[in-house]
Design a protein around this motif. Structure first.
Motif, PDB file in Angstrom:
ATOM      1  N   GLY A   1       0.802  17.720  -2.260  1.00  0.00           N
ATOM      2  CA  GLY A   1       1.002  17.883  -3.693  1.00  0.00           C
ATOM      3  C   GLY A   1       1.864  16.813  -4.318  1.00  0.00           C
ATOM      4  O   GLY A   1       2.010  16.757  -5.542  1.00  0.00           O
ATOM      5  N   ASP A   2       2.455  15.933  -3.491  1.00  0.00           N
ATOM      6  CA  ASP A   2       3.306  14.860  -4.020  1.00  0.00           C
ATOM      7  C   ASP A   2       2.465  13.660  -4.455  1.00  0.00           C
ATOM      8  O   ASP A   2       1.419  13.361  -3.869  1.00  0.00           O
ATOM      9  CB  ASP A   2       4.305  14.389  -2.962  1.00  0.00           C
ATOM     10  N   PHE A   3       2.948  12.981  -5.474  1.00  0.00           N
ATOM     11  CA  PHE A   3       2.309  11.753  -5.947  1.00  0.00           C
ATOM     12  C   PHE A   3       3.388  10.698  -6.135  1.00  0.00           C
ATOM     13  O   PHE A   3       4.462  10.984  -6.671  1.00  0.00           O
ATOM     14  CB  PHE A   3       1.594  11.981  -7.284  1.00  0.00           C
ATOM     15  N   VAL A   4       3.098   9.473  -5.690  1.00  0.00           N
ATOM     16  CA  VAL A   4       4.044   8.365  -5.815  1.00  0.00           C
ATOM     17  C   VAL A   4       3.363   7.214  -6.551  1.00  0.00           C
ATOM     18  O   VAL A   4       2.211   6.876  -6.257  1.00  0.00           O
ATOM     19  CB  VAL A   4       4.526   7.880  -4.427  1.00  0.00           C
ATOM     20  N   LEU A   5       4.063   6.647  -7.512  1.00  0.00           N
ATOM     21  CA  LEU A   5       3.588   5.457  -8.220  1.00  0.00           C
ATOM     22  C   LEU A   5       4.683   4.400  -8.170  1.00  0.00           C
ATOM     23  O   LEU A   5       5.838   4.678  -8.492  1.00  0.00           O
ATOM     24  CB  LEU A   5       3.272   5.777  -9.692  1.00  0.00           C
ATOM     25  N   VAL A   6       4.315   3.198  -7.733  1.00  0.00           N
ATOM     26  CA  VAL A   6       5.232   2.062  -7.717  1.00  0.00           C
ATOM     27  C   VAL A   6       4.554   0.932  -8.499  1.00  0.00           C
ATOM     28  O   VAL A   6       3.634   0.302  -7.993  1.00  0.00           O
ATOM     29  CB  VAL A   6       5.544   1.598  -6.271  1.00  0.00           C
ATOM     30  N   PRO A   7       4.958   0.702  -9.758  1.00  0.00           N
ATOM     31  CA  PRO A   7       4.277  -0.313 -10.573  1.00  0.00           C
ATOM     32  C   PRO A   7       4.305  -1.725  -9.989  1.00  0.00           C
ATOM     33  O   PRO A   7       3.439  -2.539 -10.307  1.00  0.00           O
ATOM     34  CB  PRO A   7       5.026  -0.252 -11.912  1.00  0.00           C
ATOM     35  N   ALA A   8       5.289  -2.035  -9.156  1.00  0.00           N
ATOM     36  CA  ALA A   8       5.341  -3.363  -8.526  1.00  0.00           C
ATOM     37  C   ALA A   8       5.931  -3.216  -7.131  1.00  0.00           C
ATOM     38  O   ALA A   8       7.141  -3.311  -6.944  1.00  0.00           O
ATOM     39  CB  ALA A   8       6.168  -4.340  -9.354  1.00  0.00           C
ATOM     40  N   ALA A   9       5.062  -2.950  -6.149  1.00  0.00           N
ATOM     41  CA  ALA A   9       5.519  -2.736  -4.773  1.00  0.00           C
ATOM     42  C   ALA A   9       5.678  -4.058  -4.041  1.00  0.00           C
ATOM     43  O   ALA A   9       4.892  -4.975  -4.221  1.00  0.00           O
ATOM     44  CB  ALA A   9       4.530  -1.847  -4.025  1.00  0.00           C
ATOM     45  N   PHE A  10       6.700  -4.141  -3.211  1.00  0.00           N
ATOM     46  CA  PHE A  10       6.900  -5.304  -2.351  1.00  0.00           C
ATOM     47  C   PHE A  10       6.789  -4.822  -0.903  1.00  0.00           C
ATOM     48  O   PHE A  10       5.709  -4.736  -0.369  1.00  0.00           O
ATOM     49  CB  PHE A  10       8.216  -5.990  -2.678  1.00  0.00           C
ATOM     50  N   GLY A  11       7.878  -4.468  -0.264  1.00  0.00           N
ATOM     51  CA  GLY A  11       7.792  -3.941   1.087  1.00  0.00           C
ATOM     52  C   GLY A  11       7.625  -2.432   1.072  1.00  0.00           C
ATOM     53  O   GLY A  11       8.433  -1.721   0.465  1.00  0.00           O
ATOM     54  N   VAL A  12       6.570  -1.925   1.715  1.00  0.00           N
ATOM     55  CA  VAL A  12       6.293  -0.490   1.782  1.00  0.00           C
ATOM     56  C   VAL A  12       6.113  -0.091   3.244  1.00  0.00           C
ATOM     57  O   VAL A  12       5.309  -0.687   3.955  1.00  0.00           O
ATOM     58  CB  VAL A  12       5.008  -0.123   1.005  1.00  0.00           C
ATOM     59  N   THR A  13       6.879   0.905   3.697  1.00  0.00           N
ATOM     60  CA  THR A  13       6.723   1.437   5.052  1.00  0.00           C
ATOM     61  C   THR A  13       6.403   2.915   4.960  1.00  0.00           C
ATOM     62  O   THR A  13       7.120   3.669   4.308  1.00  0.00           O
ATOM     63  CB  THR A  13       8.000   1.249   5.887  1.00  0.00           C
ATOM     64  N   MET A  14       5.307   3.322   5.602  1.00  0.00           N
ATOM     65  CA  MET A  14       4.951   4.737   5.690  1.00  0.00           C
ATOM     66  C   MET A  14       4.927   5.121   7.158  1.00  0.00           C
ATOM     67  O   MET A  14       4.521   4.317   8.016  1.00  0.00           O
ATOM     68  CB  MET A  14       3.589   5.003   5.037  1.00  0.00           C
ATOM     69  N   SER A  15       5.375   6.340   7.457  1.00  0.00           N
ATOM     70  CA  SER A  15       5.426   6.782   8.851  1.00  0.00           C
ATOM     71  C   SER A  15       5.248   8.285   8.929  1.00  0.00           C
ATOM     72  O   SER A  15       5.373   9.002   7.925  1.00  0.00           O
ATOM     73  CB  SER A  15       6.756   6.372   9.492  1.00  0.00           C
ATOM     74  N   SER A  16       4.962   8.748  10.143  1.00  0.00           N
ATOM     75  CA  SER A  16       4.864  10.185  10.378  1.00  0.00           C
ATOM     76  C   SER A  16       6.241  10.814  10.180  1.00  0.00           C
ATOM     77  O   SER A  16       7.272  10.137  10.271  1.00  0.00           O
ATOM     78  CB  SER A  16       4.354  10.449  11.795  1.00  0.00           C
TER      79      SER A  16
ATOM     80  N   PRO B   1      -1.525 -11.206 -18.523  1.00  0.00           N
ATOM     81  CA  PRO B   1      -0.634 -12.276 -18.068  1.00  0.00           C
ATOM     82  C   PRO B   1       0.841 -11.904 -18.231  1.00  0.00           C
ATOM     83  O   PRO B   1       1.715 -12.527 -17.653  1.00  0.00           O
ATOM     84  CB  PRO B   1      -0.999 -13.454 -18.978  1.00  0.00           C
ATOM     85  N   ASP B   2       1.097 -10.876 -19.034  1.00  0.00           N
ATOM     86  CA  ASP B   2       2.472 -10.430 -19.287  1.00  0.00           C
ATOM     87  C   ASP B   2       2.848  -9.248 -18.402  1.00  0.00           C
ATOM     88  O   ASP B   2       3.785  -8.521 -18.708  1.00  0.00           O
ATOM     89  CB  ASP B   2       2.638 -10.009 -20.757  1.00  0.00           C
ATOM     90  N   ALA B   3       2.116  -9.053 -17.307  1.00  0.00           N
ATOM     91  CA  ALA B   3       2.331  -7.853 -16.489  1.00  0.00           C
ATOM     92  C   ALA B   3       3.780  -7.715 -16.036  1.00  0.00           C
ATOM     93  O   ALA B   3       4.353  -6.627 -16.094  1.00  0.00           O
ATOM     94  CB  ALA B   3       1.391  -7.862 -15.286  1.00  0.00           C
ATOM     95  N   ALA B   4       4.396  -8.809 -15.595  1.00  0.00           N
ATOM     96  CA  ALA B   4       5.779  -8.724 -15.097  1.00  0.00           C
ATOM     97  C   ALA B   4       6.723  -8.242 -16.190  1.00  0.00           C
ATOM     98  O   ALA B   4       7.615  -7.427 -15.955  1.00  0.00           O
ATOM     99  CB  ALA B   4       6.231 -10.084 -14.565  1.00  0.00           C
ATOM    100  N   LEU B   5       6.521  -8.741 -17.414  1.00  0.00           N
ATOM    101  CA  LEU B   5       7.356  -8.337 -18.543  1.00  0.00           C
ATOM    102  C   LEU B   5       7.151  -6.855 -18.849  1.00  0.00           C
ATOM    103  O   LEU B   5       8.114  -6.103 -19.021  1.00  0.00           O
ATOM    104  CB  LEU B   5       7.003  -9.188 -19.767  1.00  0.00           C
ATOM    105  N   LEU B   6       5.887  -6.412 -18.888  1.00  0.00           N
ATOM    106  CA  LEU B   6       5.598  -5.024 -19.219  1.00  0.00           C
ATOM    107  C   LEU B   6       6.048  -4.080 -18.119  1.00  0.00           C
ATOM    108  O   LEU B   6       6.588  -3.000 -18.397  1.00  0.00           O
ATOM    109  CB  LEU B   6       4.092  -4.865 -19.472  1.00  0.00           C
ATOM    110  N   VAL B   7       5.854  -4.478 -16.859  1.00  0.00           N
ATOM    111  CA  VAL B   7       6.283  -3.641 -15.735  1.00  0.00           C
ATOM    112  C   VAL B   7       7.803  -3.452 -15.760  1.00  0.00           C
ATOM    113  O   VAL B   7       8.316  -2.411 -15.354  1.00  0.00           O
ATOM    114  CB  VAL B   7       5.812  -4.245 -14.393  1.00  0.00           C
TER     115      VAL B   7
END
Length: 307
Positions: A63-78, A123-129
């Motif tokens: 039921g959880d939802f995650v949003l990261v508008p600008a992801a860099f390092g992402v680690t998922m694990s059990s 082109p302005d994504a970084a500014l808007l994010v």
């Protein structure tokens, strides 16, 4: 009524890159480096652990939802850590039709998620994010998992108007995630500002009248707060000082108008709240690194070249 979230998401021009249905079993860990790419994940069954660079790991459940508008390092694990002091990252195994398996190759699974990346065409994504939270974690919103499922189904089908439908679905998904962020683990940004009734009044006023010569005192009045309380509260919840937010929004509007060739520099300056073309040019050049005419020319050249 002006809707700041809708305005920002529409200007971002979201598009689908890919979406995956992932099942997991046993102990596993996956690490990705996504150079500023938007990432989302919906947990349908079971649970897992998510760690983003610069953030404490969090435990995700069904039921959880995650949003990261600008992801860099992402680690998922059990949820159960991988065995051994030194662990190797798991490699997802493609099972066909967008389905992947991680962890134990055989036996029953204990996790089912939908995950994906989108891209922002602006082109302005970084500014808007920069106006959005760095991280949104929403718990128990079935609508979000349903929207992700729609995105996945549409991205794997070859139906007419597929790209148009995907773009609209992603706009709805992003807006739904951001407006669901009220009272959740969203980091500072526009969503948290709009969740605060007092600050929302000031933010909507800025978006409704970007040409007005706003001051912190006037914005504080819109929020029915003292100047000092408003400044501190806005900076804490939005992550930018009020006038820095207003400048960022004006520059986003100006770049959009220049890119679409919506008038000369003097006209655009007036439409984004500057009393003269020269004042606007100085502010734009300082903020963007190019004069308005240079920016417009570069965008025109890029469009003609199909970039």
């Amino acid at each position: 009524m002006t809707d700041p979230l809708a305005e920002v998401v529409t200007l971002l021009q979201p598009a689908a890159r890919f979406s995956k249905h992932v099942v997991g079993a046993g102990r596993w860990r996956i690490r990705r480096s996504d150079a500023g790419q938007p990432f989302y994940c919906a947990v349908l069954e079971g649970g897992c652990r998510l760690a983003l660079d610069g953030h404490e790991p969090i435990e995700l459940q069904a039921g959880d939802f995650v949003l990261v508008p600008a992801a860099f390092g992402v680690t998922m694990s059990s949820l159960e850590p991988p065995a051994g002091a030194v662990t190797l990252d798991s490699m997802p195994v493609a099972l066909g039709e967008g389905l992947f398996r991680i962890g134990a190759p055989q036996g029953p699974t204990d996790l089912r998620i939908l995950a994906g990346h989108c891209s922002f065409g602006s082109p302005d994504a970084a500014l808007l994010v920069s106006l959005l939270p760095q991280f949104v974690h929403v718990r128990g919103e079935q609508r979000l998992a349903t929207l992700v499922q729609f995105v996945r189904e549409e991205s794997h089908a070859q139906r007419p108007a597929r790209e148009v439908v995907l773009a609209r679905l992603l706009e709805v998904l992003l807006i739904e995630a951001l407006r669901s962020a009220s009272g959740t683990a969203a980091s500072p940004g526009l969503a948290r500002g709009l969740a605060d009734v007092r600050l929302a009044a000031a933010i909507r006023a800025m978006h409704a009248q970007p040409t007005r010569a706003w001051t912190v005192v006037e914005l504080a009045k819109e929020a029915a707060l003292s100047r000092s309380s408003f400044f501190e509260r806005f900076s804490r919840e939005v992550g930018l000082a009020p006038m820095a937010y207003l400048l960022a929004w004006r520059m986003a509007l100006a770049k959009d108008l220049l890119r679409r060739n919506e008038g000369g520099v003097a006209e655009i300056a007036e439409r984004v709240g500057y009393s003269s073309a020269s004042t606007f040019s100085v502010a734009f050049t300082r903020h963007v690194g190019l004069r308005p005419t240079q920016y417009a020319r570069e965008q025109s050249d890029a469009a003609q070249a199909g970039v």
